[in-house]
Design a protein around this motif. Structure first.
Motif, mmCIF file in Angstrom:
data_model
loop_
_atom_site.group_PDB
_atom_site.id
_atom_site.type_symbol
_atom_site.label_atom_id
_atom_site.label_comp_id
_atom_site.label_asym_id
_atom_site.label_seq_id
_atom_site.Cartn_x
_atom_site.Cartn_y
_atom_site.Cartn_z
ATOM 1 N N ARG A 158 57.690 55.792 78.167
ATOM 2 C CA ARG A 158 56.870 56.638 77.624
ATOM 3 C C ARG A 158 55.586 56.515 77.346
ATOM 4 O O ARG A 158 55.022 55.203 77.355
ATOM 5 C CB ARG A 158 57.719 56.586 76.177
ATOM 6 N N LYS A 159 54.780 57.511 77.205
ATOM 7 C CA LYS A 159 53.616 57.294 76.662
ATOM 8 C C LYS A 159 53.459 56.762 75.343
ATOM 9 O O LYS A 159 54.121 57.099 74.425
ATOM 10 C CB LYS A 159 52.941 58.828 76.436
ATOM 11 N N ILE A 160 52.636 55.836 75.142
ATOM 12 C CA ILE A 160 52.345 55.078 73.871
ATOM 13 C C ILE A 160 51.290 56.102 73.085
ATOM 14 O O ILE A 160 50.299 56.479 73.481
ATOM 15 C CB ILE A 160 51.670 53.779 73.998
ATOM 16 N N ILE A 161 51.637 56.340 71.946
ATOM 17 C CA ILE A 161 51.302 57.295 71.158
ATOM 18 C C ILE A 161 49.890 56.958 70.299
ATOM 19 O O ILE A 161 50.152 56.105 69.548
ATOM 20 C CB ILE A 161 52.201 58.217 70.071
ATOM 21 N N GLU A 162 48.888 57.221 70.686
ATOM 22 C CA GLU A 162 47.556 56.655 69.880
ATOM 23 C C GLU A 162 47.436 55.191 69.873
ATOM 24 O O GLU A 162 47.002 54.694 68.899
ATOM 25 C CB GLU A 162 47.500 57.359 68.656
ATOM 26 N N GLY A 163 47.986 54.652 70.866
ATOM 27 C CA GLY A 163 47.693 53.310 70.827
ATOM 28 C C GLY A 163 48.631 52.333 69.874
ATOM 29 O O GLY A 163 49.330 52.731 69.022
ATOM 30 N N LEU A 164 48.419 51.157 69.992
ATOM 31 C CA LEU A 164 49.484 50.039 69.252
ATOM 32 C C LEU A 164 48.479 49.416 68.054
ATOM 33 O O LEU A 164 48.141 48.241 68.310
ATOM 34 C CB LEU A 164 50.077 49.117 69.980
ATOM 35 N N SER A 165 48.505 50.098 67.135
ATOM 36 C CA SER A 165 47.619 49.324 65.781
ATOM 37 C C SER A 165 48.095 49.854 64.589
ATOM 38 O O SER A 165 49.111 50.629 64.569
ATOM 39 C CB SER A 165 46.052 49.742 65.937
ATOM 40 N N ASN A 166 47.853 49.157 63.650
ATOM 41 C CA ASN A 166 48.387 49.674 62.147
ATOM 42 C C ASN A 166 49.844 49.623 62.206
ATOM 43 O O ASN A 166 50.507 50.766 61.708
ATOM 44 C CB ASN A 166 47.739 50.869 61.761
ATOM 45 N N LEU A 167 50.505 48.724 62.709
ATOM 46 C CA LEU A 167 52.082 48.644 62.723
ATOM 47 C C LEU A 167 52.742 48.333 61.555
ATOM 48 O O LEU A 167 51.945 47.554 60.572
ATOM 49 C CB LEU A 167 52.433 47.649 63.877
ATOM 50 N N SER A 168 53.697 49.001 61.298
ATOM 51 C CA SER A 168 54.439 48.850 59.927
ATOM 52 C C SER A 168 56.063 48.573 60.472
ATOM 53 O O SER A 168 56.434 48.963 61.348
ATOM 54 C CB SER A 168 54.423 49.945 59.038
ATOM 55 N N PHE A 169 56.784 47.662 59.520
ATOM 56 C CA PHE A 169 58.126 47.289 60.024
ATOM 57 C C PHE A 169 59.009 47.270 58.914
ATOM 58 O O PHE A 169 58.825 47.110 57.867
ATOM 59 C CB PHE A 169 58.029 45.506 60.336
ATOM 60 N N ALA A 170 60.158 47.511 59.313
ATOM 61 C CA ALA A 170 61.473 47.346 58.596
ATOM 62 C C ALA A 170 62.762 46.822 59.031
ATOM 63 O O ALA A 170 62.878 47.119 60.251
ATOM 64 C CB ALA A 170 61.709 48.847 58.012
ATOM 65 N N SER A 171 63.540 45.861 58.377
ATOM 66 C CA SER A 171 64.642 45.139 58.959
ATOM 67 C C SER A 171 65.688 46.215 58.852
ATOM 68 O O SER A 171 66.099 46.853 57.788
ATOM 69 C CB SER A 171 64.766 43.898 58.064
ATOM 70 N N ARG A 172 66.469 46.027 59.691
ATOM 71 C CA ARG A 172 67.847 46.775 59.838
ATOM 72 C C ARG A 172 68.867 45.953 59.402
ATOM 73 O O ARG A 172 68.728 44.570 59.307
ATOM 74 C CB ARG A 172 67.923 47.220 61.359
ATOM 75 N N GLU A 173 70.187 46.319 59.237
ATOM 76 C CA GLU A 173 71.193 45.431 58.692
ATOM 77 C C GLU A 173 71.543 44.401 59.435
ATOM 78 O O GLU A 173 72.052 43.319 58.953
ATOM 79 C CB GLU A 173 72.530 46.255 58.646
ATOM 80 N N ASP A 174 71.491 44.276 60.904
ATOM 81 C CA ASP A 174 71.829 43.254 61.706
ATOM 82 C C ASP A 174 70.495 42.251 61.870
ATOM 83 O O ASP A 174 70.636 41.198 62.740
ATOM 84 C CB ASP A 174 72.255 43.690 62.880
ATOM 85 N N GLY A 175 69.416 42.407 61.337
ATOM 86 C CA GLY A 175 68.359 41.473 61.373
ATOM 87 C C GLY A 175 67.397 41.926 62.459
ATOM 88 O O GLY A 175 66.431 41.285 62.749
ATOM 89 N N SER A 176 67.743 43.054 63.060
ATOM 90 C CA SER A 176 66.634 43.764 64.012
ATOM 91 C C SER A 176 65.584 44.237 63.249
ATOM 92 O O SER A 176 65.939 44.665 62.099
ATOM 93 C CB SER A 176 67.484 44.632 64.932
ATOM 94 N N CYS A 199 54.238 52.692 64.692
ATOM 95 C CA CYS A 199 52.724 52.541 65.117
ATOM 96 C C CYS A 199 52.114 53.493 64.474
ATOM 97 O O CYS A 199 52.425 54.454 64.044
ATOM 98 C CB CYS A 199 52.579 52.350 66.577
ATOM 99 N N ARG A 200 50.823 53.414 64.464
ATOM 100 C CA ARG A 200 49.757 54.359 64.056
ATOM 101 C C ARG A 200 50.052 55.870 64.233
ATOM 102 O O ARG A 200 49.948 56.626 63.521
ATOM 103 C CB ARG A 200 48.343 54.105 64.095
ATOM 104 N N GLY A 201 50.426 56.037 65.636
ATOM 105 C CA GLY A 201 50.441 57.297 66.310
ATOM 106 C C GLY A 201 51.748 58.034 65.909
ATOM 107 O O GLY A 201 52.014 59.129 66.140
ATOM 108 N N GLY A 202 52.805 57.186 65.199
ATOM 109 C CA GLY A 202 53.886 57.749 64.944
ATOM 110 C C GLY A 202 55.125 57.198 66.028
ATOM 111 O O GLY A 202 56.343 58.192 65.733
ATOM 112 N N GLY A 203 54.868 56.825 66.944
ATOM 113 C CA GLY A 203 56.129 56.311 67.931
ATOM 114 C C GLY A 203 57.088 55.251 67.203
ATOM 115 O O GLY A 203 56.548 54.465 66.141
ATOM 116 N N ILE A 204 58.329 55.168 67.405
ATOM 117 C CA ILE A 204 59.360 54.391 66.842
ATOM 118 C C ILE A 204 59.598 53.242 67.993
ATOM 119 O O ILE A 204 59.917 53.588 69.040
ATOM 120 C CB ILE A 204 60.541 55.084 66.307
ATOM 121 N N TRP A 205 59.727 51.967 67.504
ATOM 122 C CA TRP A 205 60.051 50.977 68.217
ATOM 123 C C TRP A 205 61.025 49.993 67.702
ATOM 124 O O TRP A 205 61.217 50.120 66.419
ATOM 125 C CB TRP A 205 58.736 49.938 68.659
#
Length: 552
Positions: free
Chosen positions: A182-200, A205-211
């Protein structure tokens, strides 16, 4: 200076944005007329509460607009300009704010931010004042989170630090990223993170892509092929993502417009945009009505309670335009804390699916410290249903109440609930008896909130003596096993999709992957020249798509 007009579309609403192309860093935005009909509690901005502090002072730096202010709220001093950061509560009960900063006397002024350092600042409460305890290392725009194994990860632009002790030594390293074709949307900066139920961990990313990373530290792999932000031609940055016991939340800031947008999601992949401002300048107000008129609010981060509810927002704020912040002047930046209304704890005790034919709906409101639902609520003010209804004052009206222990169960007339098959978090809006706003979201007991998440990589083509074959790797990024599914490779010509190849995907365990080989009806060159879509189906339901556009 030239004015450029943009037509913006957000959830069916057209916005007009007048963009001044000079250096003012401000965009005047006309709000949709529909927003005038939103009731208190509809907008995220309605959740901001008065700031807390004990030391109100004018004997400090800053323009007249931010004086006097609570100098013991957040972190500030005359030596460092602070920016960004979020809070972790330590095992000893102290609160740690991981914030970046640079010397206020730096020759570049605010422009020194690329050379900032990360500080571990400590307070005995989440509001402050925070005092820098130690310097961790170089970095900017930090966000700290905790892994399932107890270690802490401190993200900074282009790197991360890891430790098993908030007060210990931090080891610097790099994240690994796999865009999966996939195309990386506007680069990989200003990342934010949230934990899922299984610890994943899920990351935006800044551009609004989900990883997604399986444990928060291993490789982050891109799931989406386009940004999840509102369909607005804004200058987006500062996304923050968090998860509570109900749903995922995301706020992103249009920094030219100085307006942020609020989104919600059942799985962190597919998002809905709620109307109204998430935040704008002017939210830093005191109990007596006085406000601290900071010029910009950026790098919002959330401090959460044991249910995951956001109970405090921390912001990086500056009192003027960034380029006007010079060395040895009266301007600077700091981190502030603003408490949030966390919302009520709600449950629906009945398992029968809610439709437009439902006659009555029962909602249970739990008691909490300092809140008695049996005595504190203006019952007649309550409205319940889909957000699209209650945000505009519509929805179900209460019929009766029943005390159950310390809780209160309200029975609503089901008429006008607006709840469809796509609804995952109905909303309650109303007032306390003192006139202040109340709200809350609730899960629907008949919905599975943790589901398989099948996602395809970009296909690869091989020519054989019988024609072209295509190999597509599919992985289950969900936290539960998937069932058998189907895969289609389609090409788009003149807006019409035609199936080029199809095949089956076997059941996959969480994070298990398989490679599907397809025999293509067309040649590689013809497929790629038209643009292709990889679609994963379960029966008639589309589970996910990957669109690969023709390279120009």
């Amino acid at each position: 200076m030239n004015n450029i007009t943009f037509r913006l579309k957000l959830s069916g609403i057209v916005l007009i944005m007048l963009c001044n192309t000079g250096i003012a860093q401000i965009t005047e935005r006309e709000r949709p007329k529909e927003w005038d009909q939103l009731v208190p509690g509809a907008r995220f901005i309605d959740r901001f509460l008065p700031m807390k502090g004990k030391v109100l002072s004018s004997d400090t730096w800053g323009s007249a607009d931010v004086l006097p202010r609570y100098i013991d709220n957040g972190i500030e001093d005359r030596i460092w300009s602070y920016w960004g950061g979020n809070i972790q509560k330590g095992e000893n009960g102290l609160y740690h704010l991981f914030v970046c900063g640079w010397l206020e006397s730096s020759p570049k002024g605010h422009g020194e931010w690329p050379n900032s350092y990360i500080f571990n600042a400590v307070s005995d409460n989440p509001v402050g004042p925070f005092k820098a305890r130690n310097m961790i290392g170089a970095g900017h725009n930090p966000e700290v989170f905790r892994l399932n194994d107890g270690r802490y990860v401190l993200y900074v632009i282009n790197g991360r630090y890891v430790t098993d002790d908030l007060n210990g030594k931090w080891e610097y390293g790099k994240f690994d990223f796999d865009p999966r074709g996939r195309k990386i949307i506007e680069g990989l900066s200003n990342l934010s993170f949230a934990s899922r139920e299984d610890g994943s961990y899920i990351m935006v990313c800044r551009g609004g892509g989900i990883w997604i990373s399986r444990d928060g530290l291993s490789t982050y792999r891109q799931i989406t092929d386009k940004r999840v932000y509102p369909d607005v031609d804004g200058r987006f940055e500062d996304p923050v993502i968090w998860k509570d016991h109900i749903q995922y939340h995301l706020i992103v800031n249009d920094w030219y417009g100085r307006i942020a947008f609020y989104l919600r999601s059942r799985d962190g992949i597919k998002w809905v945009v709620d109307p109204g401002e998430a935040y704008i300048p002017g939210i830093a107000r005191h109990e007596d009505g006085q406000s601290e008129e900071w010029f910009k609010y950026e790098r919002i981060k959330m401090y959460q309670d044991k249910y995951g509810r956001a109970i405090q927002a921390n912001f990086a704020v500056i009192d003027t335009l960034k380029y006007e912040d010079k060395p040895f002047d009266t301007h600077s930046s700091k981190n502030i804390a603003i408490p949030l209304n966390p919302g009520l704890l709600l449950t629906i005790p009945d398992n029968t699916p809610i439709t437009h034919r439902t006659k009555t709906i029962r909602v249970r409101i739990e008691a909490e410290e300092g809140f008695n639902p049996q005595t504190d609520i203006d019952i007649e003010s309550l409205r319940f249903g889909a957000s699209e209804e209650v945000n505009y004052g519509r929805g179900c009206v209460p019929l009766k109440t029943e005390n159950e222990g310390n809780a209160l169960t309200v029975t609503f007339n089901g008429k006008g609930n607006g709840i469809t098959e796509d609804e995952f978090a109905p909303k309650l809006i109303g007032k306390y008896k003192n006139g202040k706003m109340l709200y809350g979201y609730v899960r629907l007991p008949y919905i599975n909130y943790v589901e398989p998440l099948l996602s395809a990589c970009a296909p690869s083509f091989q020519q054989t003596d019988r024609g072209w074959n295509c190999e597509i790797e599919v992985e289950n990024f969900g936290q539960v096993a998937s069932q058998n599914a189907s895969l289609k490779l389609e090409r788009t010509i003149n807006g019409k999709k035609m199936t080029v190849a199809s095949g089956n995907i076997p059941a996959l365990q969480p994070y298990e992957k398989t490679t599907v080989t397809l025999a293509c009806k067309k040649g590689n060159e013809e497929i790629e020249s038209a643009g292709i879509t990889v679609a994963i189906h379960s029966g008639k339901k589309i589970l996910s798509t990957l669109e690969l556009k023709k390279e120009k």
